[in-house]
Scaffold this motif. Structure first.
Motif, PDB file in Angstrom:
ATOM      1  N   PRO A   9       2.843   8.115 -11.215  1.00 48.29           N
ATOM      2  CA  PRO A   9       1.755   7.491 -11.998  1.00 48.29           C
ATOM      3  C   PRO A   9       2.264   6.474 -13.020  1.00 48.29           C
ATOM      4  CG  PRO A   9       1.311   9.818 -11.724  1.00 48.29           C
ATOM      5  CD  PRO A   9       2.681   9.577 -11.141  1.00 48.29           C
ATOM      6  N   ALA A  10       3.392   6.761 -13.660  1.00 43.97           N
ATOM      7  CA  ALA A  10       3.931   5.814 -14.650  1.00 43.97           C
ATOM      8  C   ALA A  10       4.359   4.514 -13.994  1.00 43.97           C
ATOM      9  CB  ALA A  10       5.099   6.448 -15.393  1.00 43.97           C
ATOM     10  N   CYS A  11       4.951   4.601 -12.790  1.00 41.47           N
ATOM     11  CA  CYS A  11       5.427   3.403 -12.104  1.00 41.47           C
ATOM     12  C   CYS A  11       4.304   2.613 -11.447  1.00 41.47           C
ATOM     13  CB  CYS A  11       6.465   3.779 -11.052  1.00 41.47           C
ATOM     14  SG  CYS A  11       8.064   4.305 -11.711  1.00 41.47           S
ATOM     15  N   LYS A  12       3.190   3.269 -11.166  1.00 39.27           N
ATOM     16  CA  LYS A  12       2.080   2.572 -10.511  1.00 39.27           C
ATOM     17  C   LYS A  12       1.587   1.393 -11.335  1.00 39.27           C
ATOM     18  CE  LYS A  12       0.185   6.528  -7.934  1.00 39.27           C
ATOM     19  NZ  LYS A  12       0.519   6.105  -6.588  1.00 39.27           N
ATOM     20  N   ARG A  13       1.754   1.470 -12.652  1.00 43.56           N
ATOM     21  CA  ARG A  13       1.317   0.357 -13.503  1.00 43.56           C
ATOM     22  C   ARG A  13       2.071  -0.927 -13.193  1.00 43.56           C
ATOM     23  NH1 ARG A  13       1.303   4.617 -17.500  1.00 43.56           N
ATOM     24  NH2 ARG A  13       3.372   3.958 -18.227  1.00 43.56           N
ATOM     25  N   ASN A  14       3.284  -0.794 -12.621  1.00 39.40           N
ATOM     26  CA  ASN A  14       4.107  -1.966 -12.315  1.00 39.40           C
ATOM     27  C   ASN A  14       4.224  -2.192 -10.804  1.00 39.40           C
ATOM     28  OD1 ASN A  14       4.747  -2.425 -15.047  1.00 39.40           O
ATOM     29  ND2 ASN A  14       6.369  -0.893 -14.965  1.00 39.40           N
ATOM     30  N   PHE A  15       3.246  -1.684 -10.029  1.00 32.70           N
ATOM     31  CA  PHE A  15       3.397  -1.728  -8.576  1.00 32.70           C
ATOM     32  C   PHE A  15       3.531  -3.157  -8.056  1.00 32.70           C
ATOM     33  CE2 PHE A  15      -1.117  -2.508  -8.904  1.00 32.70           C
ATOM     34  CZ  PHE A  15      -1.422  -3.312  -7.811  1.00 32.70           C
ATOM     35  N   SER A  16       2.808  -4.097  -8.649  1.00 32.87           N
ATOM     36  CA  SER A  16       2.857  -5.479  -8.173  1.00 32.87           C
ATOM     37  C   SER A  16       4.239  -6.091  -8.410  1.00 32.87           C
ATOM     38  CB  SER A  16       1.780  -6.315  -8.863  1.00 32.87           C
ATOM     39  OG  SER A  16       1.809  -7.652  -8.406  1.00 32.87           O
ATOM     40  N   TYR A  17       4.782  -5.864  -9.616  1.00 32.66           N
ATOM     41  CA  TYR A  17       6.111  -6.405  -9.919  1.00 32.66           C
ATOM     42  C   TYR A  17       7.186  -5.742  -9.057  1.00 32.66           C
ATOM     43  CZ  TYR A  17      10.406  -7.542 -12.356  1.00 32.66           C
ATOM     44  OH  TYR A  17      11.678  -7.963 -12.651  1.00 32.66           O
ATOM     45  N   TRP A  75      14.920   2.578  -0.357  1.00 33.78           N
ATOM     46  CA  TRP A  75      13.650   1.885  -0.168  1.00 33.78           C
ATOM     47  C   TRP A  75      13.021   2.229   1.181  1.00 33.78           C
ATOM     48  CZ3 TRP A  75      10.648  -0.999  -3.412  1.00 33.78           C
ATOM     49  CH2 TRP A  75      11.207  -1.348  -4.647  1.00 33.78           C
ATOM     50  N   GLY A  76      13.851   2.398   2.206  1.00 27.47           N
ATOM     51  CA  GLY A  76      13.326   2.656   3.536  1.00 27.47           C
ATOM     52  C   GLY A  76      12.656   4.001   3.700  1.00 27.47           C
ATOM     53  N   GLN A  77      12.836   4.912   2.739  1.00 25.65           N
ATOM     54  CA  GLN A  77      12.241   6.250   2.830  1.00 25.65           C
ATOM     55  C   GLN A  77      11.071   6.455   1.861  1.00 25.65           C
ATOM     56  OE1 GLN A  77      15.346   9.260   2.523  1.00 25.65           O
ATOM     57  NE2 GLN A  77      16.780   7.963   3.647  1.00 25.65           N
ATOM     58  N   MET A  78      10.790   5.459   1.035  1.00 22.27           N
ATOM     59  CA  MET A  78       9.776   5.649  -0.006  1.00 22.27           C
ATOM     60  C   MET A  78       8.387   5.894   0.564  1.00 22.27           C
ATOM     61  SD  MET A  78      10.954   2.903  -2.911  1.00 22.27           S
ATOM     62  CE  MET A  78      12.575   3.013  -3.677  1.00 22.27           C
ATOM     63  N   ALA A  79       8.088   5.271   1.700  1.00 18.06           N
ATOM     64  CA  ALA A  79       6.739   5.388   2.257  1.00 18.06           C
ATOM     65  C   ALA A  79       6.403   6.803   2.697  1.00 18.06           C
ATOM     66  CB  ALA A  79       6.584   4.425   3.429  1.00 18.06           C
ATOM     67  N   ALA A  80       7.401   7.658   2.837  1.00 20.25           N
ATOM     68  CA  ALA A  80       7.153   9.042   3.260  1.00 20.25           C
ATOM     69  C   ALA A  80       6.695   9.921   2.099  1.00 20.25           C
ATOM     70  CB  ALA A  80       8.413   9.622   3.898  1.00 20.25           C
ATOM     71  N   ALA A  94      10.187   7.090  -8.354  1.00 21.00           N
ATOM     72  CA  ALA A  94      10.386   6.297  -9.574  1.00 21.00           C
ATOM     73  C   ALA A  94      11.379   5.178  -9.283  1.00 21.00           C
ATOM     74  CB  ALA A  94      10.899   7.173 -10.702  1.00 21.00           C
ATOM     75  N   VAL A  95      11.001   3.958  -9.561  1.00 21.05           N
ATOM     76  CA  VAL A  95      11.866   2.789  -9.388  1.00 21.05           C
ATOM     77  C   VAL A  95      12.010   2.104 -10.739  1.00 21.05           C
ATOM     78  CG1 VAL A  95      12.250   0.612  -8.188  1.00 21.05           C
ATOM     79  CG2 VAL A  95      11.063   2.483  -7.012  1.00 21.05           C
ATOM     80  N   GLN A  96      13.250   1.860 -11.142  1.00 18.79           N
ATOM     81  CA  GLN A  96      13.514   1.211 -12.434  1.00 18.79           C
ATOM     82  C   GLN A  96      14.058  -0.195 -12.194  1.00 18.79           C
ATOM     83  OE1 GLN A  96      16.201   3.360 -15.006  1.00 18.79           O
ATOM     84  NE2 GLN A  96      16.791   1.506 -16.104  1.00 18.79           N
ATOM     85  N   PRO A  97      13.370  -1.231 -12.664  1.00 18.46           N
ATOM     86  CA  PRO A  97      13.941  -2.580 -12.577  1.00 18.46           C
ATOM     87  C   PRO A  97      15.192  -2.674 -13.451  1.00 18.46           C
ATOM     88  CG  PRO A  97      11.595  -2.657 -13.080  1.00 18.46           C
ATOM     89  CD  PRO A  97      12.029  -1.240 -13.281  1.00 18.46           C
ATOM     90  N   GLY A  99       0.811  -1.206   0.000  1.00 20.17           N
ATOM     91  CA  GLY A  99       0.000   0.000   0.000  1.00 20.17           C
ATOM     92  C   GLY A  99       0.847   1.258   0.000  1.00 20.17           C
ATOM     93  N   SER A 100       1.880   1.278   0.871  1.00 24.07           N
ATOM     94  CA  SER A 100       2.774   2.444   0.940  1.00 24.07           C
ATOM     95  C   SER A 100       3.531   2.627  -0.363  1.00 24.07           C
ATOM     96  CB  SER A 100       3.759   2.281   2.096  1.00 24.07           C
ATOM     97  OG  SER A 100       3.093   2.171   3.328  1.00 24.07           O
ATOM     98  N   LEU A 101       3.966   1.501  -0.947  1.00 22.49           N
ATOM     99  CA  LEU A 101       4.719   1.578  -2.198  1.00 22.49           C
ATOM    100  C   LEU A 101       3.842   2.126  -3.320  1.00 22.49           C
ATOM    101  CD1 LEU A 101       7.269   0.974  -3.854  1.00 22.49           C
ATOM    102  CD2 LEU A 101       6.397  -1.342  -4.193  1.00 22.49           C
ATOM    103  N   THR A 102       2.634   1.616  -3.431  1.00 17.41           N
ATOM    104  CA  THR A 102       1.744   2.068  -4.501  1.00 17.41           C
ATOM    105  C   THR A 102       1.450   3.559  -4.381  1.00 17.41           C
ATOM    106  OG1 THR A 102       0.737  -0.129  -4.513  1.00 17.41           O
ATOM    107  CG2 THR A 102      -0.441   1.624  -5.666  1.00 17.41           C
ATOM    108  N   ARG A 103       1.228   4.015  -3.157  1.00 15.90           N
ATOM    109  CA  ARG A 103       0.963   5.437  -2.950  1.00 15.90           C
ATOM    110  C   ARG A 103       2.178   6.286  -3.299  1.00 15.90           C
ATOM    111  NH1 ARG A 103      -0.415   4.953   1.767  1.00 15.90           N
ATOM    112  NH2 ARG A 103       1.552   5.433   2.771  1.00 15.90           N
ATOM    113  N   ALA A 104       3.378   5.782  -3.024  1.00 16.23           N
ATOM    114  CA  ALA A 104       4.597   6.561  -3.228  1.00 16.23           C
ATOM    115  C   ALA A 104       4.991   6.675  -4.692  1.00 16.23           C
ATOM    116  CB  ALA A 104       5.742   5.944  -2.439  1.00 16.23           C
ATOM    117  N   LEU A 105       4.647   5.683  -5.510  1.00 19.20           N
ATOM    118  CA  LEU A 105       5.139   5.622  -6.886  1.00 19.20           C
ATOM    119  C   LEU A 105       4.549   6.716  -7.764  1.00 19.20           C
ATOM    120  CD1 LEU A 105       4.963   1.761  -7.462  1.00 19.20           C
ATOM    121  CD2 LEU A 105       7.050   3.126  -7.184  1.00 19.20           C
TER     122      LEU A 105
END
Length: 355
Positions: A97-105, A159-164, A170-173, A89-95
């Motif tokens: 809009p472009a990255c939200k499409r890949n929130f599960s991965y 990663w530890g600060q993303m929830a803020a 933006a996270v790039q695999p 939930g925190s990750l999805t909120r933080a991402l």
């Protein structure tokens, strides 16, 4: 609640609602703790740069951070355990809009990340430069320590600060999480990270030569291939690329490997004997001969160790690979010049290197 027969009595609708409410309340409290900790980490963290999520890393000491320089609030390089990883939930909120499409991965990817390699913006002016430095640093750390780490994500925030954050991360695999073909319990220490820093420029110099680049990339990718025989073939293509030898392969390659790796006569003899033994195993592995699992594992791990020793010797020896005449003279008694791998200048083409 159960009756006298031991059977569980069904909850009433009101009890079911209260139970669901308690679960949701606990989940909300857990998510809020992640957010609060992310804000605390962000307030304390003065680093400005890039973060590569890595898997397979082992540091000497639980929860320890290693960095160069060690006493600087913004080190050049550091490796830090990942703590306070955001929930989905925190990750999805933080991402973004472009990255939200890949929130599960991305949430799946995060489960493999144990540490982060940090690269300061003081030495990497652009994300591309940071990615190129990260590839070199991770590959050199594998060679130096035998710790089979790999980089699987890139971001400009830990990663530890993303929830803020909200809608801004933006996270790039980078790579699929991959398991190495063999287990390694080797650790990475601060002295190893410092060794890498001092030899990055030499690595850039050597990487301009196609033969070194082939050997280097073979060492980087072979441990993570799916098939051990394919990995052995990839490793030996790297070994053979370091020497310009067209005939008497086993004999001449083993002699050249001995003089490249060591100046000590007894060690050269050991290298030559080991090389010839492994060359025989290599031939059986890549040509489909029957090998039991132990022999195949020996061919794989020992061949990779040989390639690793050869690349480290190249780094110690100079900005150019020794030529065949250089190696022939070394066989006749002249030692190869060694400078330990510390280049005389810092490369200015990190942005142009292949990621």
């Amino acid at each position: 609640m159960s009756d006298v027969t031991g059977e569980q009595k069904p909850l009433s609708p009101a009890e079911e609602l209260r139970k669901a409410a308690r679960i949701l309340e606990r989940q909300a409290e857990y998510g809020q703790r992640i957010i609060d900790e992310a804000k605390l980490q962000q307030d304390r963290d003065k680093r400005k740069g890039y973060f590569i999520g890595i898997a397979g890393c082992i540091l000497p000491g639980e929860g320890r951070r290693i960095s160069v320089p060690a006493i600087d609030d913004d080190p050049i390089f550091s490796i830090t355990p990942v703590t306070n990883r955001p929930d989905i939930g925190s990750l999805t909120r933080a991402l973004t809009p472009a990255c939200k499409r890949n929130f599960s991965y991305l949430n799946y990817l995060a489960s493999f990340i144990s540490h982060e390699l940090y690269i300061s913006e003081r030495i990497a002016a652009t994300p591309q430069a940071a990615l190129n430095l990260a590839y070199r640093a991770i590959s050199l750390l594998r060679l130096k320590t035998n710790c089979l780490i790999n980089g699987i994500s890139y971001s400009e925030m830990p990663w530890g600060q993303m929830a803020a954050h909200s809608n801004s991360v933006a996270v790039q695999p980078l790579e699929e999480p991959r398991r190495a073909l063999w287990k390694s319990q080797s650790t990475i220490g601060e002295s190893d990270l410092e060794w890498v820093i001092l030899r990055l420029a030499r690595d850039f110099e050597l990487h301009e030569q196609p033969s070194y680049r082939l050997a280097y990339d073979s060492a980087a990718y072979a441990p993570f291939l799916k098939d051990p025989r394919t990995a052995v073939a990839r490793i030996w293509s790297g070994i053979e690329s370091l020497f310009d030898v067209q005939n008497e392969l086993s004999f001449r390659l083993s002699m050249y490997a001995g003089v490249l790796i060591s100046d000590d006569f007894d060690q050269r003899v050991d290298v030559q004997a080991n090389f010839k033994r492994l060359y025989t195993l290599r031939s059986k592995a890549v040509h489909g001969a029957k090998l039991d699992s132990l022999r195949l594992e020996e061919a794989l791990t020992s061949s990779w160790s040989l390639l690793r020793d050869l690349l480290l010797a190249c780094i110690r020896t100079g900005p150019l690979l020794p030529s065949t005449p250089d190696l022939d003279r070394a066989l006749l008694g002249r030692q190869l010049a060694r400078d330990g791998g510390v280049a005389t200048h810092t490369p200015d083409h990190a942005d142009d290197a292949e990621a």
